[in-house]
Design an enzyme around this catalytic site. Structure first.
Site, short mmCIF file in Angstrom:
data_model
loop_
_atom_site.label_atom_id
_atom_site.label_comp_id
_atom_site.label_asym_id
_atom_site.label_seq_id
_atom_site.Cartn_x
_atom_site.Cartn_y
_atom_site.Cartn_z
N TRP A 273 0.82 -1.22 0.00
CA TRP A 273 0.00 0.00 0.00
C TRP A 273 0.85 1.27 0.00
O TRP A 273 0.52 2.24 -0.68
CB TRP A 273 -0.96 -0.03 1.18
CG TRP A 273 -1.99 -1.11 1.01
CD1 TRP A 273 -2.12 -2.27 1.71
CD2 TRP A 273 -3.00 -1.15 -0.01
NE1 TRP A 273 -3.15 -3.02 1.21
CE2 TRP A 273 -3.72 -2.36 0.16
CE3 TRP A 273 -3.38 -0.29 -1.04
CZ2 TRP A 273 -4.79 -2.73 -0.66
CZ3 TRP A 273 -4.44 -0.65 -1.86
CH2 TRP A 273 -5.13 -1.86 -1.66
N ASP A 345 -1.06 6.77 6.35
CA ASP A 345 -2.20 5.94 5.96
C ASP A 345 -2.39 4.94 7.10
O ASP A 345 -1.59 4.03 7.29
CB ASP A 345 -1.89 5.21 4.65
CG ASP A 345 -2.95 4.20 4.25
OD1 ASP A 345 -3.95 4.04 4.98
OD2 ASP A 345 -2.77 3.54 3.20
N LYS A 369 -12.01 -1.61 7.67
CA LYS A 369 -11.22 -2.61 8.36
C LYS A 369 -11.51 -2.61 9.87
O LYS A 369 -11.70 -3.66 10.47
CB LYS A 369 -9.74 -2.39 8.10
CG LYS A 369 -9.40 -2.44 6.60
CD LYS A 369 -7.94 -2.20 6.33
CE LYS A 369 -7.66 -2.11 4.84
NZ LYS A 369 -7.99 -3.34 4.11
#
Length: 535
Positions: A273, A345, A369
């Site tokens: 990511w 992030d 999540k």
């Protein structure tokens, strides 16, 4: 002769000489619809009724005397709807509405409509008639109305309480180890279920109401207030509820923080990511990789002194927890540039532990999540960084657009924000993020201990100091075929979504906040049993 009865709403209904074959139900939630009840009532009316009339059948399978055929033909307004010779059944009742929910549809004049309504009301159990067959034709023909008027008393039927077995109390029999969208707290799901049809007495679902109405305005403000309380977000930072997922922020961050494409920015590339964020940022800034763990297959994080930062970099970007590879920052580096900005992030460990928000210029996270369903992205942005976006920035990627409009510039993902609000309430009720972190550390600890104690049967390739508390990847020494067998057998035991990301394979157990300890304990027991059966 006329049959009259009141319903619980105060309406008076009449089944007269010209309309005995048509039953009007004004309030389904207040009328007991069991066929056996109607049979008992009809049996009481059998004694004195005339015997020379035609018979008609109502939607509940009960015969009532109707007008003569000739009179019906003469008066077309006399309605006797044609009915199939089968009883209607709703689907099994899987959930219930709160006891203060609004009544269901007031008029059910055709059986298919009745069956459809039954599947979505608190009283749909009353329409399930698997053992109540339709009254035989002979029995129906012997039912006769009395010459005198009769009264029908309609009793309201209370919805099942939250503790009723009908609501599926306890766990759901499946433990979902998916990386996202991920498992949500059962208490949150039940609350959302209870409020789904009638949100706080409004008569509307929160999915139906205006995002500018007072109900949703209160919901989004409370969600923000509870998030601020959880993370101790200072007044120097704005909380934004956005769309587009965390991936959209890969472009939004450089567009808002860099004056132009020549401004430098540093990235710690610790997994898939952060690598994607780095590549996207190159389009809008002079982004560079200050450190990359690619050569080591993203199994470690660097000592902060090894991060080769550009002293002129506008910001330093990290991914606080890599969902795929399972590495997590336990502390955070500081930008070398004194006026630089730390950006994170935090999608896969957001609200899993306390964070000093004041250290960050921007925190962003996809909700799916740890704090809600997919569809909403949360950004916490230092206010002095808002309003300096590059001229080419699309309006929906400009933080000022959303800050100036309280996240309501356009229609937001209302239901997702509402669920996030319920999750924030739940986390506060647990004692806040310090308590949540303790639970997460214990769950992860027993799973990693099982891996480490397996004598190499299970392998976690990560350095112990950076192992994630949220995403636990591992492989089996016996190879991919046994990994497939492991995943398949676990699914049969009610542990699902354990397959590793398609880019790396293996097994991955995502054990976010909402994963109960019982789920991890069951997985650990299964791992030990699988090893014993497949040495």
């Amino acid at each position: 002769m006329e049959l009259s009865y009141p319903d619980p709403t105060g309406c008076q209904h009449k089944l007269g000489e010209t309309s005995r074959g048509l039953l009007k139900v004004c309030n389904l939630s207040a009328v007991t619809l069991l066929s056996s009840s109607w049979l008992q009532f009809a049996g009481k009316l059998n004694a004195t009724a005339p015997t020379t009339t035609q018979r008609a059948t109502n939607p509940f399978g009960i015969g009532f005397a109707s007008s003569p055929i000739a009179r019906r033909r003469a008066n077309p307004r006399i309605l006797t709807p044609p009915l199939p010779a089968r009883s209607y059944r709703s689907r099994p009742l899987s959930h219930s509405a709160p006891s203060n929910s609004k009544p269901s549809s007031p008029l059910l004049s055709h059986p298919p409509t009745m069956a459809a309504a039954a599947t979505s009301t608190a009283h749909s159990l009353l329409l399930q008639r698997p053992t109540a067959p339709r009254a035989p034709a002979a029995a129906a023909s012997s039912l006769r109305l009395p010459a005198r008027a009769a009264k029908i008393s309609c009793a309201a039927v209370a919805a099942p309480s939250a503790s009723s077995p009908l609501t599926g109390a306890g766990d759901r029999g499946v433990y979902n180890f998916a990386a996202g969208p991920a498992t949500l707290p059962l208490s949150v799901l039940k609350r959302a279920q209870a409020e789904l049809v009638d949100y706080h007495g409004s008569g509307m679902s929160i999915m139906e109401m205006s995002h500018r109405g007072k109900e949703f305005d209160a919901a989004i403000k409370k969600a923000e207030a509870d998030l601020r309380a959880l993370l101790a977000v200072p007044d120097t930072h704005a909380v934004l509820f956005l769309q587009g997922g965390a991936t959209t922020q890969f472009a939004a961050v450089p567009l808002n923080l860099c004056a132009g494409p020549s401004d430098p920015a540093d990235f710690v590339v610790s997994g898939s990511w952060s690598d994607k964020a780095f590549k996207e940022a190159k389009k809008f800034s002079a982004a560079s990789a200050a450190w990359s763990g690619k050569d080591a297959k993203y199994t470690a994080l660097p000592p902060f002194d090894d991060i080769k930062q550009n002293p002129e970099a506008r910001f330093l970007h990290i991914c606080s927890n890599e969902t795929i590879h399972g590495v997590e920052f336990k502390d955070y580096p500081e930008p070398r540039n004194k006026s630089g900005i730390l950006v994170a992030d935090m999608s896969s460990n957001f609200c899993s532990k306390p964070v000093d928000v004041s250290r960050f210029g921007v925190i962003y996270a996809g909700a799916q999540k740890n704090v809600g369903p997919s569809g909403v992205t949360i950004a916490i942005v230092r206010k002095d960084l808002i309003g300096n976006a590059q001229p080419i920035t699309p309006v929906m990627l400009d933080y000022k657009t959303h800050a100036d409009n309280a996240s309501l510039y356009n229609t937001p993902p209302c239901f997702a924000i509402y669920i996030c609000g319920l999750v924030f309430e739940d986390l506060l009720a647990q004692g806040g993020l310090a308590e949540v972190e303790k639970k997460n550390a214990y769950k992860a600890g027993i799973l990693y201990d099982t891996i480490d104690a397996s004598s190499g049967y299970y392998i976690c390739p990560l350095e112990k100091s950076v192992r994630s508390l949220m995403n636990v990847p591992f492989t089996l020494a016996k190879g991919p075929d046994f990994e497939k067998q492991f995943i398949a057998e676990a699914a049969k035991e009610g542990m699902v979504q354990l397959k590793g990301h398609r880019s790396v394979g293996g097994v991955r157990a995502s054990i976010y906040n909402a994963m109960p300890l019982a789920g991890v304990e069951k997985l650990v027991a299964f791992m030990k049993d699988f090893q014993a059966r497949n040495p």
